[in-house]
Enzyme design. Structure first.
Site, PDB file in Angstrom:
ATOM      1  N   ARG A  36     -43.588  25.885  35.783  1.00  0.00           N
ATOM      2  CA  ARG A  36     -44.100  24.494  36.454  1.00  0.00           C
ATOM      3  C   ARG A  36     -45.374  24.682  37.245  1.00  0.00           C
ATOM      4  O   ARG A  36     -46.464  24.329  36.787  1.00  0.00           O
ATOM      5  CB  ARG A  36     -43.000  23.920  37.206  1.00  0.00           C
ATOM      6  CG  ARG A  36     -43.115  22.388  37.251  1.00  0.00           C
ATOM      7  CD  ARG A  36     -44.188  22.079  38.485  1.00  0.00           C
ATOM      8  NE  ARG A  36     -43.775  22.605  39.671  1.00  0.00           N
ATOM      9  CZ  ARG A  36     -44.155  22.508  40.938  1.00  0.00           C
ATOM     10  NH1 ARG A  36     -45.294  22.013  41.015  1.00  0.00           N
ATOM     11  NH2 ARG A  36     -43.761  23.130  41.942  1.00  0.00           N
ATOM     12  N   ASP A  37     -45.282  25.317  38.530  1.00  0.00           N
ATOM     13  CA  ASP A  37     -46.227  25.213  39.599  1.00  0.00           C
ATOM     14  C   ASP A  37     -47.602  25.986  38.752  1.00  0.00           C
ATOM     15  O   ASP A  37     -48.648  25.784  38.931  1.00  0.00           O
ATOM     16  CB  ASP A  37     -46.009  25.728  40.832  1.00  0.00           C
ATOM     17  CG  ASP A  37     -46.668  25.337  42.035  1.00  0.00           C
ATOM     18  OD1 ASP A  37     -48.006  24.797  41.655  1.00  0.00           O
ATOM     19  OD2 ASP A  37     -46.060  25.472  43.192  1.00  0.00           O
ATOM     20  N   HIS A  81     -42.091  28.040  50.311  1.00  0.00           N
ATOM     21  CA  HIS A  81     -43.003  27.872  49.158  1.00  0.00           C
ATOM     22  C   HIS A  81     -44.364  27.995  49.515  1.00  0.00           C
ATOM     23  O   HIS A  81     -45.121  27.220  49.960  1.00  0.00           O
ATOM     24  CB  HIS A  81     -42.986  26.644  48.624  1.00  0.00           C
ATOM     25  CG  HIS A  81     -43.485  26.218  47.441  1.00  0.00           C
ATOM     26  ND1 HIS A  81     -43.007  25.915  46.072  1.00  0.00           N
ATOM     27  CD2 HIS A  81     -44.932  25.771  46.974  1.00  0.00           C
ATOM     28  CE1 HIS A  81     -43.729  25.927  44.972  1.00  0.00           C
ATOM     29  NE2 HIS A  81     -45.012  25.498  45.736  1.00  0.00           N
ATOM     30  N   HIS A 107     -48.644  29.066  48.881  1.00  0.00           N
ATOM     31  CA  HIS A 107     -49.410  29.536  48.108  1.00  0.00           C
ATOM     32  C   HIS A 107     -50.500  30.496  48.666  1.00  0.00           C
ATOM     33  O   HIS A 107     -50.347  30.524  49.946  1.00  0.00           O
ATOM     34  CB  HIS A 107     -50.347  28.214  47.693  1.00  0.00           C
ATOM     35  CG  HIS A 107     -49.483  27.242  46.493  1.00  0.00           C
ATOM     36  ND1 HIS A 107     -49.952  27.257  45.269  1.00  0.00           N
ATOM     37  CD2 HIS A 107     -48.530  26.470  46.600  1.00  0.00           C
ATOM     38  CE1 HIS A 107     -49.145  26.545  44.596  1.00  0.00           C
ATOM     39  NE2 HIS A 107     -48.329  25.947  45.452  1.00  0.00           N
ATOM     40  N   CYS A 109     -52.178  23.351  42.669  1.00  0.00           N
ATOM     41  CA  CYS A 109     -51.864  21.814  42.621  1.00  0.00           C
ATOM     42  C   CYS A 109     -53.116  21.394  41.897  1.00  0.00           C
ATOM     43  O   CYS A 109     -54.080  21.308  42.512  1.00  0.00           O
ATOM     44  CB  CYS A 109     -51.477  21.608  43.712  1.00  0.00           C
ATOM     45  SG  CYS A 109     -51.091  19.648  43.770  1.00  0.00           S
TER      46      CYS A 109
HETATM   47  P1  HMG Z   1     -48.583   5.592  38.784  1.00  0.00           P
HETATM   48  O1  HMG Z   1     -49.809   5.475  37.956  1.00  0.00           O
HETATM   49  O2  HMG Z   1     -48.820   5.033  40.098  1.00  0.00           O
HETATM   50  O3  HMG Z   1     -47.196   5.340  38.175  1.00  0.00           O
HETATM   51  O4  HMG Z   1     -48.163   7.106  39.052  1.00  0.00           O
HETATM   52  P2  HMG Z   1     -46.781   3.753  37.746  1.00  0.00           P
HETATM   53  O5  HMG Z   1     -45.224   3.798  38.087  1.00  0.00           O
HETATM   54  O6  HMG Z   1     -47.625   2.576  38.287  1.00  0.00           O
HETATM   55  O7  HMG Z   1     -46.640   3.777  36.164  1.00  0.00           O
HETATM   56  C1  HMG Z   1     -48.193   4.011  35.476  1.00  0.00           C
HETATM   57  C2  HMG Z   1     -47.680   4.472  34.079  1.00  0.00           C
HETATM   58  O8  HMG Z   1     -47.141   6.013  34.185  1.00  0.00           O
HETATM   59  C3  HMG Z   1     -46.683   3.867  33.150  1.00  0.00           C
HETATM   60  O9  HMG Z   1     -46.992   3.971  31.928  1.00  0.00           O
HETATM   61  C4  HMG Z   1     -45.402   4.726  33.449  1.00  0.00           C
HETATM   62  O10 HMG Z   1     -44.523   4.343  32.428  1.00  0.00           O
HETATM   63  C5  HMG Z   1     -45.777   5.984  33.483  1.00  0.00           C
HETATM   64  P3  HMG Z   1     -48.125   2.912  31.273  1.00  0.00           P
HETATM   65  O11 HMG Z   1     -47.364   1.709  31.353  1.00  0.00           O
HETATM   66  O12 HMG Z   1     -49.466   3.024  32.016  1.00  0.00           O
HETATM   67  O13 HMG Z   1     -48.061   3.555  29.702  1.00  0.00           O
HETATM   68  N1  HMG Z   1     -45.050   6.813  34.384  1.00  0.00           N
HETATM   69  C6  HMG Z   1     -44.354   7.845  33.957  1.00  0.00           C
HETATM   70  N2  HMG Z   1     -44.551   8.715  32.638  1.00  0.00           N
HETATM   71  C7  HMG Z   1     -43.612   9.831  32.467  1.00  0.00           C
HETATM   72  N3  HMG Z   1     -42.983  10.183  33.309  1.00  0.00           N
HETATM   73  C8  HMG Z   1     -42.937   9.719  34.704  1.00  0.00           C
HETATM   74  C9  HMG Z   1     -43.411   8.701  35.035  1.00  0.00           C
HETATM   75  N4  HMG Z   1     -43.418   7.576  35.804  1.00  0.00           N
HETATM   76  C10 HMG Z   1     -44.440   6.687  35.435  1.00  0.00           C
HETATM   77  N5  HMG Z   1     -42.117  10.372  35.451  1.00  0.00           N
HETATM   78  C11 HMG Z   1     -46.617   9.042  39.546  1.00  0.00           C
HETATM   79  C12 HMG Z   1     -47.201   7.502  39.997  1.00  0.00           C
HETATM   80  C13 HMG Z   1     -45.840   9.665  40.648  1.00  0.00           C
HETATM   81  C14 HMG Z   1     -45.829   8.709  38.197  1.00  0.00           C
HETATM   82  C15 HMG Z   1     -47.987   9.827  39.130  1.00  0.00           C
HETATM   83  O14 HMG Z   1     -48.551  10.038  40.383  1.00  0.00           O
HETATM   84  C16 HMG Z   1     -47.598  11.249  38.738  1.00  0.00           C
HETATM   85  O15 HMG Z   1     -46.833  11.474  38.010  1.00  0.00           O
HETATM   86  N6  HMG Z   1     -47.820  12.387  39.722  1.00  0.00           N
HETATM   87  C17 HMG Z   1     -47.584  13.604  39.765  1.00  0.00           C
HETATM   88  C18 HMG Z   1     -48.525  14.402  40.167  1.00  0.00           C
HETATM   89  C19 HMG Z   1     -48.111  16.132  40.002  1.00  0.00           C
HETATM   90  O16 HMG Z   1     -47.127  16.358  39.073  1.00  0.00           O
HETATM   91  N7  HMG Z   1     -48.518  16.763  40.913  1.00  0.00           N
HETATM   92  C20 HMG Z   1     -48.225  18.176  41.073  1.00  0.00           C
HETATM   93  C21 HMG Z   1     -46.637  18.500  41.359  1.00  0.00           C
HETATM   94  S1  HMG Z   1     -46.449  18.622  43.249  1.00  0.00           S
HETATM   95  C22 HMG Z   1     -47.259  20.193  43.653  1.00  0.00           C
HETATM   96  O17 HMG Z   1     -47.326  20.819  43.018  1.00  0.00           O
HETATM   97  C23 HMG Z   1     -46.633  20.598  44.996  1.00  0.00           C
HETATM   98  C24 HMG Z   1     -45.405  21.559  44.893  1.00  0.00           C
HETATM   99  O18 HMG Z   1     -45.581  22.903  44.206  1.00  0.00           O
HETATM  100  C25 HMG Z   1     -45.119  22.012  46.872  1.00  0.00           C
HETATM  101  C26 HMG Z   1     -46.281  22.525  47.200  1.00  0.00           C
HETATM  102  O19 HMG Z   1     -47.155  23.401  46.835  1.00  0.00           O
HETATM  103  O20 HMG Z   1     -46.886  22.007  48.169  1.00  0.00           O
HETATM  104  C27 HMG Z   1     -44.142  20.850  44.457  1.00  0.00           C
HETATM  105 MG    MG Z   2     -46.668  24.560  44.760  1.00  0.00          MG
END
Ligand code: HMG
Ligand code: MG
Length: 297
Positions: free
Chosen positions: A13-14, A205, A207, A238
């Protein structure tokens, strides 16, 4: 120091969410299946996030459908909201992870929501997970610094970690998203959080952007943390933390732990083989020093 450490392997994933090279769904499945044979007990498989935001994770359902789930291994997946939870459950996920941050600025970039708004989004996820018997992990990002706001107050790290724990997350993973921490700061951060959330419910966690992740992990192990997130071959980063490099390499963590006499249950040779195999798919050398050393034997 703990006697046993659980490694949460976050490479699939990450590691892959920020890679420009798409290794393809079949190779993602092969990666997880290889990792399942190494003795790992937790493998974060994919993320049910918006494919518009993170196209690398668009095949989450196919990945979950394709993997051979090994007994005793859990395969948590990231979910940002209830829609993600529904997709994850439809794909057969039995453990999920919600994620927010200690920095408002980062959380807005990463999930288009402030911290408190993200916690509100998690409430229905936690409620449904409880009813479904699904375990929920919680992430706090930017615990040692933020790419947008710089310093992050420790009080915020503690507040958000406690909130996730109170909501029902069985484990809180403390993320140094941009790898800026140093051992003294990492230790102080962990101690502050452990004042409010039991150490047994905490994970680290880290990096490795500044080359401090292993040293930071050691400082936290000395404080008693017994769960370490890492990524095979040190892959990843990320997408909303520009320039941040991958997680500390799992092979390096396992080599250090075994050298300290701490058990992980992991076969380091198998893990290192997998790390080199993944690096070759990504067209580069493994990012694990231990993996490289073992490969040169
Ligand atoms: P948004 O655009 O504000 O969402 O995104 P929305 O609720 O307004 O919906 C917009 C569209 O997205 C809609 O579709 C929804 O259906 C769809 P449309 O009507 O335009 O066709 N939608 C989805 N589709 C699939 N799966 C979903 C989903 N939710 C809404 N779950 C949202 C808000 C949170 C969804 C977006 O910002 C997002 O997906 N962000 C994820 C970012 C991400 O993955 N970042 C990396 C992971 S975190 C990380 O790496 C840190 C970590 O490792 C720890 C560390 O290192 O610190 C964990
Ligand atoms: Mg991470």
């Amino acid at each position: 120091m703990p006697v046993d450490v659980r490694i949460v392997e976050v490479g699939p994933r990450d590691g892959l969410q920020n890679e420009k090279t798409d290794i393809g769904t079949a190779n993602k499945i092969a990666l997880i299946d290889r990792l399942s044979k190494t003795g790992l007990r937790s493998i974060e498989a994919t993320a049910f996030v918006s494919p518009k935001w993170v196209p690398q994770m668009a095949d989450a359902a196919e990945v979950m459908a394709g993997i051979a789930r090994a007994p005793g291994v859990s395969y948590p997946v990231l979910v940002p909201n209830e829609a993600g939870y529904e997709r994850a459950r439809a794909a057969g996920a039995e453990e999920v992870a919600v994620f927010t941050a200690a920095s408002e600025a980062f959380n807005l970039k990463n999930t288009n929501a402030g911290i408190d708004e993200s916690l509100r989004r998690f409430a229905p996820v936690l409620a449904r997970a409880k009813a479904d018997g699904v375990k929920v992990r919680g992430y706090v990002s930017t615990v040692l610094g933020c790419p947008y706001q710089g310093e992050v107050p420790l009080t915020e790290v503690v507040r958000v970690a406690r909130a996730l724990h109170e909501m029902g997350c069985y484990e809180i993973s403390l993320g140094d998203t941009i790898g800026v921490g140093t051992p003294g700061k990492a230790r102080a951060m962990l101690k502050a959080v452990a004042g409010e959330v039991p150490m047994a419910a905490l994970a680290i966690h880290f990096h490795d952007t500044w080359g401090q992740a292993l040293a930071n992990a050691l400082a936290c192990l000395e404080e008693g943390v017994a769960v370490v997130d890492s990524a095979v071959s040190g892959a990843g980063g990320c997408p909303y933390a520009k320039g941040a490099s991958g997680n500390v390499a799992s092979e390096d963590v396992v080599y250090m732990l075994h050298g300290l006499g701490i058990r992980t249950g992991i076969d380091l040779d198998l893990l290192a083989d997998t790390g080199r195999w993944l690096a070759a798919l990504l067209g580069r050398d493994t990012g694990s020093k231990a993996g490289k050393a073992l490969g040169a034997r």
